[in-house]
Design a protein around this motif. Structure first.
Motif: not given
Length: 203
Positions: A127, A140, A162
């Motif tokens: 993410n 994403n 991330t």
């Protein structure tokens, strides 16, 4: 020229082959002169944190890396153990790391339900928290391949690139200025991994 730093640990050839699939000029070397003259660096790694730090110090590579990364601001990409070595401390050997990133490396907690086995092996989504050029053309929650028992937690939210989840949330990549680290293995992650290597070569 991109140099994959050979400090006695890591899956060097698979990283090299992944770059070469995109016609990116790379070489593997432990030669201090070669490392000093490189435009970009990759610090891969599979193995023990303490052994990795010892090898970097005894070979003189760590001194060269500090000059290249901190003074000359040469872009560097740490992969798996290479990322962990960039942190301040690891529970794996209860020892200090390079310390470029204000972060710690800790072991995944035991999961009594046995749902999340350690080591964490397999595909997992990442993410995006803070986007940058290394993630160019990467969507994403793309899936990357992981193999690790220890994970990284950054103390500075601005460093987090991330985040992933495996029983608990952890920081699967970070970035501070010219320093990039990814816990996953781009070289084993097919097209999204190749895209990341392309992005790194274009920094």
């Amino acid at each position: 020229m991109i140099t994959i730093v050979d400090y006695g640990l890591g899956n060097l050839r698979s990283v090299q082959k992944s770059f070469e699939r995109s016609n990116i000029n790379v070489r593997i070397s432990s030669d201090l002169k070669v490392i000093k003259n490189s435009q970009k660096l990759v610090l891969p790694g599979v193995g023990h944190f303490g052994k990795g730090m010892n090898n970097l110090k005894t070979t003189g590579i760590l001194d060269v890396l500090n000059e290249k990364v901190l003074v000359q601001k040469t872009p560097i990409l740490g992969i798996c153990l290479g990322m962990q070595l960039m942190t301040k401390f690891s529970e794996e050997s209860n020892s200090d790391g390079i310390g470029w990133i204000d972060a710690k490396t800790i072991r995944f907690e035991k999961d009594e339900t046995k749902k999340f086995k350690v080591p964490h092996i397999g595909w997992n989504s990442v993410n995006i928290i803070n986007n940058n050029n290394l993630l160019n053309k990467i969507e994403n929650n793309s899936q990357y391949y992981f193999v690790h028992t220890y994970c990284v937690y950054c103390n500075n939210n601005d460093d987090i690139m991330t985040e992933s989840e495996y029983g608990v949330k952890f920081h699967s990549s970070f970035r501070r200025e010219n320093i990039f680290g990814v816990q996953f293995h781009p070289e084993k992650s097919f097209s999204v991994g190749i895209q990341m290597f392309k992005n790194f070569s274009n920094l």
